[in-house]
Design an enzyme around this catalytic site. Structure first.
Site, short mmCIF file in Angstrom:
data_model
loop_
_atom_site.label_atom_id
_atom_site.label_comp_id
_atom_site.label_asym_id
_atom_site.label_seq_id
_atom_site.Cartn_x
_atom_site.Cartn_y
_atom_site.Cartn_z
N GLN A 282 0.84 -1.19 0.00
CA GLN A 282 0.00 0.00 0.00
C GLN A 282 0.88 1.25 0.00
OE1 GLN A 282 -3.13 0.36 -0.43
NE2 GLN A 282 -4.12 -1.57 0.12
N CYS A 404 -10.50 -1.07 -4.21
CA CYS A 404 -9.89 0.22 -4.53
C CYS A 404 -10.62 0.92 -5.68
CB CYS A 404 -8.41 0.06 -4.84
SG CYS A 404 -8.06 -1.05 -6.22
#
Length: 448
Positions: A282, A404
């Site tokens: 991430q 996402c």
């Protein structure tokens, strides 16, 4: 109405990710990269279908309604489209978009949106491209100009990364401006990309220069100078990657360590992760801690449970889950990521994780245990239609879906609902301040 007609109106809503809607005399006009409440003068550019048009912004009539952008490249770089909104309004903007996409999915517990710990300088990785800003112009190093395939603007001072990134960018550009950049049209030249990663935990940096194989160049002296730069962090590795792919993407064919090592050490929720230049991790480390804490907090009990972590990447979620669960299986298609996941599990002395290399679509059939919980964190396009049915067939008691891209999530949730799963809770987490992007967490339960 006809093309080139100039009209004035107000943006009433914005569809994900950036399509503003203006209604004038019952005619719908789509205007990209706009914000709710903006009063605009637009020129009609293209008729889409009956009663619908695309418009181009000529002038913002109420600029005082919004704040000034913090970045000098705002409007040129296509990255941070929400900089003119105060951060609280950015959160409202993103949350509203997700709500609109999921409004037909019935009732669920709405947990709102959680903010990022940092609004700026939150990214731990950037990929800069070599090129030029205009034809026959001098070499540049940075990001693509907005809606331009080939034009690159030098991003000296990007606000979503630490100043160390800009200092390294400036140094690399000034040191290598004598070398030809790789031309994406003619497929000739040498310099392609500059990848920089920084550890939030230690401040250490990993620098990777990606080139074609069309020139031979010794980067030893460059790497020595790089380590002496006046920066807050420390460059602990300089890599040279060869990539001759014709596509505008980094596909490493060979990686040479010019200096130091080829990985960084990062800490996340008490665990240690070694991350290579191309590992998926991430990009907002502190935000990732918020994301995973929020996601796993939706699960009532992990004790003595068997968990499948599909699309497991470098195994961050799997290893965090493994501190409580009885057994965790991770599936990831990128072999390098799986190798790192295994290394990191050993590093963290976690022995109840098994990581498998392959496509989720194929490998789920060979898992012998039945899961109590399935964690899904797929790429932006969501879950393959054939894979989603195989996942459903496990009839796991709970599915934790981390998305996402909310449009992909909305599509996949319809399929889960049609196959007996109930949407229990949904929470948004902002991992990408100043941009249109948002993470959405959904907890589903088996209703059969």
């Amino acid at each position: 109405m006809k093309e080139k007609t100039v009209l004035e109106g107000t943006i009433e809503k914005v569809l994900f990710p950036n399509k503003g809607i203006m209604n004038i005399d019952n005619k719908i006009i789509h205007v990209r990269d706009t914000l709710v409440g903006q009063q605009l003068r637009v020129e009609l550019s293209r008729r889409k279908r009956k009663g619908m048009w695309e418009g181009k912004v000529l002038e913002v009539l109420n600029p005082e309604y919004f704040k000034s952008a913090d970045c000098k490249y705002y409007g040129q770089c296509g990255g941070c489209n929400l900089q003119q909104l105060p951060y609280e309004q950015q959160l409202t903007h993103k949350y509203t978009q997700v709500k609109m996409l999921l409004e037909d999915l019935g009732e669920y517990e709405d947990l709102g949106i959680v903010s990022s710990p940092s609004e700026f300088e939150y990214r731990n990785k950037m990929e800069f491209s070599f090129g030029n800003e205009y034809k026959d112009g001098p070499i540049t190093l940075g990001m693509h100009k907005k809606r331009r395939m080939y034009d690159i603007i030098t991003m000296d001072g990007c606000k979503i990364v630490n100043e160390d990134f800009s200092k390294i960018l400036r140094f690399i550009l000034s040191s290598l401006e004598c070398l030809p950049f790789y031309d994406k049209k003619t497929h000739t030249g040498y310099l392609r990309y500059l990848l920089i990663r920084k550890s939030e935990y230690s401040g250490d940096l990993l620098v990777n220069l990606v080139t074609s194989s069309q020139v031979e160049y010794d980067f030893t002296n460059l790497s020595e100078q790089l380590t002496k730069l006046d920066i807050a962090g420390k460059v602990i590795g300089f890599l040279h990657t060869l990539s001759d792919t014709l596509s505008d993407a980094v596909k490493p064919e060979s990686i040479k360590i010019v200096y130091g090592q080829d990985y960084l050490e990062e800490k996340l929720l008490g665990l240690t992760f070694n991350i290579s230049s191309f590992s998926f991790f991430q990009t907002n480390t502190k935000g990732a801690e918020v994301l995973y804490t929020t996601a796993l907090g939706l699960l009532e009990n992990l004790n003595d449970k068997v968990v499948f972590d599909l699309y497991s990447g470098t195994g961050t979620i799997a290893q965090i889950v493994a501190t409580q669960a009885r057994k965790v299986y991770g599936i990831e298609i990128v072999e390098e990521a799986v190798n790192k996941a295994r290394e990191n599990a050993t590093l963290n002395k976690i022995n109840n994780c098994t990581f498998l290399v392959g496509d989720v679509l194929e490998l789920v059939e060979y898992l012998e245990e039945n899961p109590d919980i399935i964690v899904l964190d797929p790429p932006r396009e969501g879950i393959h239609p054939k894979a989603i049915q195989k996942i459903i067939n496990f009839r796991a008691n709970e599915i934790l879906y981390i998305s996402c891209k909310p449009t992909s999530l909305a599509r996949d949730l319809v399929i889960f609902k049609e196959n007996g799963y109930k949407i229990e809770k949904i929470c948004c987490v902002d991992m990408f301040p100043q941009t249109n992007h948002i993470e959405t967490i959904c907890l589903l339960s088996n209703n059969i």
